[in-house]
Design a protein around this motif. Structure first.
Motif, PDB file in Angstrom:
ATOM      1  N   PRO A 184      50.620   5.709  56.158  1.00  0.00           N
ATOM      2  CA  PRO A 184      51.713   5.129  55.378  1.00  0.00           C
ATOM      3  C   PRO A 184      52.530   6.234  54.742  1.00  0.00           C
ATOM      4  CG  PRO A 184      49.645   4.866  54.214  1.00  0.00           C
ATOM      5  CD  PRO A 184      49.331   5.445  55.564  1.00  0.00           C
ATOM      6  N   PRO A 185      53.766   5.958  54.411  1.00  0.00           N
ATOM      7  CA  PRO A 185      54.584   7.005  53.789  1.00  0.00           C
ATOM      8  C   PRO A 185      53.980   7.445  52.453  1.00  0.00           C
ATOM      9  CG  PRO A 185      55.717   4.906  53.745  1.00  0.00           C
ATOM     10  CD  PRO A 185      54.475   4.703  54.547  1.00  0.00           C
ATOM     11  N   LEU A 186      54.218   8.701  52.120  1.00  0.00           N
ATOM     12  CA  LEU A 186      53.659   9.243  50.889  1.00  0.00           C
ATOM     13  C   LEU A 186      54.386   8.704  49.659  1.00  0.00           C
ATOM     14  CD1 LEU A 186      53.102  12.950  51.919  1.00  0.00           C
ATOM     15  CD2 LEU A 186      51.402  11.148  51.716  1.00  0.00           C
ATOM     16  N   GLU A 187      55.644   8.450  49.783  1.00  0.00           N
ATOM     17  CA  GLU A 187      56.394   7.920  48.655  1.00  0.00           C
ATOM     18  C   GLU A 187      56.666   6.444  48.876  1.00  0.00           C
ATOM     19  OE1 GLU A 187      59.906  10.208  48.288  1.00  0.00           O
ATOM     20  OE2 GLU A 187      58.828  12.073  47.964  1.00  0.00           O
ATOM     21  N   THR A 188      56.553   5.713  47.840  1.00  0.00           N
ATOM     22  CA  THR A 188      56.853   4.278  47.962  1.00  0.00           C
ATOM     23  C   THR A 188      58.290   4.053  47.546  1.00  0.00           C
ATOM     24  OG1 THR A 188      56.062   3.871  45.740  1.00  0.00           O
ATOM     25  CG2 THR A 188      54.510   3.533  47.548  1.00  0.00           C
TER      26      THR A 188
END
Length: 190
Positions: A184-188
């Protein structure tokens, strides 16, 4: 009373005879110079001693020396010819390349080439007129070729044409190594 020889007299007679035999044998021995001569004489006429192969310096040939041209820097000359065997602190404008070789079964060789510099640039080269080409040098030290044992190193043109053409192998793309995972992406995002 009978005369009996004393013990000292009995010992002296064989010792004197042994010394006489040893002295007469010395006239038959070869001299030290004939035993250790460079020409390859046999020791005492029986055994040929092993002689250590001595190679010193840089091998300089006509082809190699032709690459060093006046006007080249010292670094360029060193890249082509190698480091000189002799450099003199008091004559920093002179490099001496000396080569000597002594091999069993061949004549000893000695060559000296002197390079003169003007500052950092090559000014002139003093080389002997009998400097060999690469093939001449190899022929002069190759004792196996003189005995007829030299291996064949190159194919003739006819032998090259007679060789089969290698089949072309299909090139396969390799599969990626490791496990394929998605993260999943590191930043939401808000």
């Amino acid at each position: 009373m009978p005369l009996t020889p004393s013990f000292a007299a009995v010992v002296r007679l064989p010792a004197a005879a042994l010394a006489l035999v040893a002295l007469s044998a010395c006239s038959q021995m070869p001299t030290l110079n004939s035993i250790t001569s460079v020409s390859g004489d046999k020791v005492l006429g029986l055994v040929r001693p092993y002689r250590v192969e001595v190679v010193q310096g840089n091998v300089l040939t006509k082809e190699l020396l032709a690459q060093a041209k006046p006007g080249m820097s010292r670094a360029q000359v060193r890249d082509i010819l190698g480091s000189p065997l002799l450099t003199d602190v008091f004559h920093d404008n002179r490099w001496d390349y000396v080569f000597t070789i002594r091999r069993q079964g061949t004549e000893p060789q000695r060559r000296a080439v002197v390079l003169w510099f003007d500052g950092d640039l090559l000014k002139s080269v003093d080389a002997p007129s009998d400097l060999p080409s690469e093939y001449e040098f190899i022929a002069s030290i190759d004792t196996a070729r003189a005995k007829g044992k030299a291996p064949k190193l190159e194919l003739s043109e006819e032998e090259r044409k007679a060789l089969p053409v290698p089949a072309k192998q299909p090139v396969e793309t390799p599969e990626p190594m490791g496990v394929n995972r998605s993260y999943p992406p590191l930043e939401t995002q808000r």
